[in-house]
Design a protein around this motif. Sequence first.
Motif, PDB file in Angstrom:
ATOM      1  N   PRO A  70       0.816  -1.222   0.000  1.00 14.91           N
ATOM      2  CA  PRO A  70       0.000   0.000   0.000  1.00 14.91           C
ATOM      3  C   PRO A  70       0.850   1.273   0.000  1.00 14.91           C
ATOM      4  N   TYR A  71       2.131   1.143   0.337  1.00 17.62           N
ATOM      5  CA  TYR A  71       3.033   2.301   0.395  1.00 17.62           C
ATOM      6  C   TYR A  71       3.836   2.485  -0.892  1.00 17.62           C
ATOM      7  N   GLY A  72       3.518   1.661  -1.923  1.00 17.02           N
ATOM      8  CA  GLY A  72       4.158   1.846  -3.227  1.00 17.02           C
ATOM      9  C   GLY A  72       5.540   1.250  -3.339  1.00 17.02           C
ATOM     10  N   GLN A  73       5.778   0.125  -2.666  1.00 19.01           N
ATOM     11  CA  GLN A  73       7.063  -0.574  -2.784  1.00 19.01           C
ATOM     12  C   GLN A  73       6.795  -1.981  -3.310  1.00 19.01           C
ATOM     13  N   TRP A  74       7.661  -2.448  -4.204  1.00 13.67           N
ATOM     14  CA  TRP A  74       7.541  -3.813  -4.713  1.00 13.67           C
ATOM     15  C   TRP A  74       8.038  -4.785  -3.648  1.00 13.67           C
ATOM     16  N   MET A  75       7.267  -5.851  -3.439  1.00 14.27           N
ATOM     17  CA  MET A  75       7.554  -6.821  -2.388  1.00 14.27           C
ATOM     18  C   MET A  75       7.356  -8.235  -2.911  1.00 14.27           C
ATOM     19  N   ILE A  76       8.032  -9.182  -2.277  1.00 16.36           N
ATOM     20  CA  ILE A  76       7.841 -10.597  -2.575  1.00 16.36           C
ATOM     21  C   ILE A  76       7.446 -11.278  -1.272  1.00 16.36           C
ATOM     22  N   GLY A  77       6.269 -11.867  -1.277  1.00 14.96           N
ATOM     23  CA  GLY A  77       5.753 -12.525  -0.088  1.00 14.96           C
ATOM     24  C   GLY A  77       4.962 -13.761  -0.470  1.00 14.96           C
ATOM     25  N   GLY A  78       4.261 -14.310   0.495  1.00 17.39           N
ATOM     26  CA  GLY A  78       3.593 -15.587   0.287  1.00 17.39           C
ATOM     27  C   GLY A  78       2.135 -15.605   0.692  1.00 17.39           C
ATOM     28  N   PRO A  79       1.672 -16.782   1.131  1.00 17.95           N
ATOM     29  CA  PRO A  79       0.249 -16.965   1.444  1.00 17.95           C
ATOM     30  C   PRO A  79      -0.286 -16.015   2.515  1.00 17.95           C
ATOM     31  N   SER A  80       0.523 -15.667   3.518  1.00 19.52           N
ATOM     32  CA  SER A  80      -0.002 -14.784   4.570  1.00 19.52           C
ATOM     33  C   SER A  80      -0.285 -13.385   4.013  1.00 19.52           C
ATOM     34  N   GLU A  81       0.535 -12.922   3.079  1.00 19.21           N
ATOM     35  CA  GLU A  81       0.285 -11.614   2.450  1.00 19.21           C
ATOM     36  C   GLU A  81      -0.942 -11.686   1.541  1.00 19.21           C
ATOM     37  N   CYS A  87      -0.720  -4.926   3.180  1.00 17.89           N
ATOM     38  CA  CYS A  87       0.251  -5.072   4.264  1.00 17.89           C
ATOM     39  C   CYS A  87       1.617  -4.623   3.747  1.00 17.89           C
ATOM     40  N   SER A  88       2.548  -4.528   4.652  1.00 17.67           N
ATOM     41  CA  SER A  88       3.913  -4.183   4.239  1.00 17.67           C
ATOM     42  C   SER A  88       4.881  -5.244   4.761  1.00 17.67           C
ATOM     43  N   THR A  89       4.434  -6.496   4.754  1.00 17.55           N
ATOM     44  CA  THR A  89       5.291  -7.607   5.160  1.00 17.55           C
ATOM     45  C   THR A  89       5.772  -8.335   3.916  1.00 17.55           C
ATOM     46  N   ALA A  90       6.973  -8.874   3.979  1.00 19.56           N
ATOM     47  CA  ALA A  90       7.546  -9.576   2.829  1.00 19.56           C
ATOM     48  C   ALA A  90       8.837 -10.251   3.265  1.00 19.56           C
ATOM     49  N   TRP A  91       9.306 -11.160   2.421  1.00 19.55           N
ATOM     50  CA  TRP A  91      10.631 -11.752   2.610  1.00 19.55           C
ATOM     51  C   TRP A  91      11.689 -10.903   1.916  1.00 19.55           C
ATOM     52  N   ILE A  92      11.262 -10.315   0.797  1.00 12.53           N
ATOM     53  CA  ILE A  92      12.161  -9.494  -0.030  1.00 12.53           C
ATOM     54  C   ILE A  92      11.377  -8.270  -0.474  1.00 12.53           C
TER      55      ILE A  92
END
Length: 131
Positions: A67-78, A85-90
């Motif tokens: 939502p803050y305009g950053q590219w992220m890589i995450g999984g099922p929880s995201e 959300c702003s959670t990710a592994w990368i």
Amino acid sequence: AAACLGPSGLERRLSPADDIPPRALLVETPNAWPECAGVYMLEDDETANGCPLWKRVDGETYLYSSPYGQWMIGGPSERKKRFNCSTAWIYCSTVHRGVPPHQVRGIWERWDGMSFQHDSDIVVVAAPYVA
């Protein structure tokens, strides 16, 4: 035309050359998170926070905009949070302002269990698409 929401919540149109996001992206993560590496295909019928969404071909891993305009890589929880959300592994700390992940300038960072670490070996590139 594809559009992304910028960090202020205002829509930011992709430039004409970027109107059609790449069908496939290749993510390389040589130092950690091998489950994030691989080919990601564009999800035709789904977006994340107003931006294109890619899903890894052989897994439940997604490349999405926070939502803050950053590219992220995450999984099922995201995904369960609909990427609100702003959670990710990368992730790339650079605010993308509608620039696709393979063209955004900035260093990608990876979670090491305690904090995010800059990792200049993480690469995101447009991949050849084979139907």
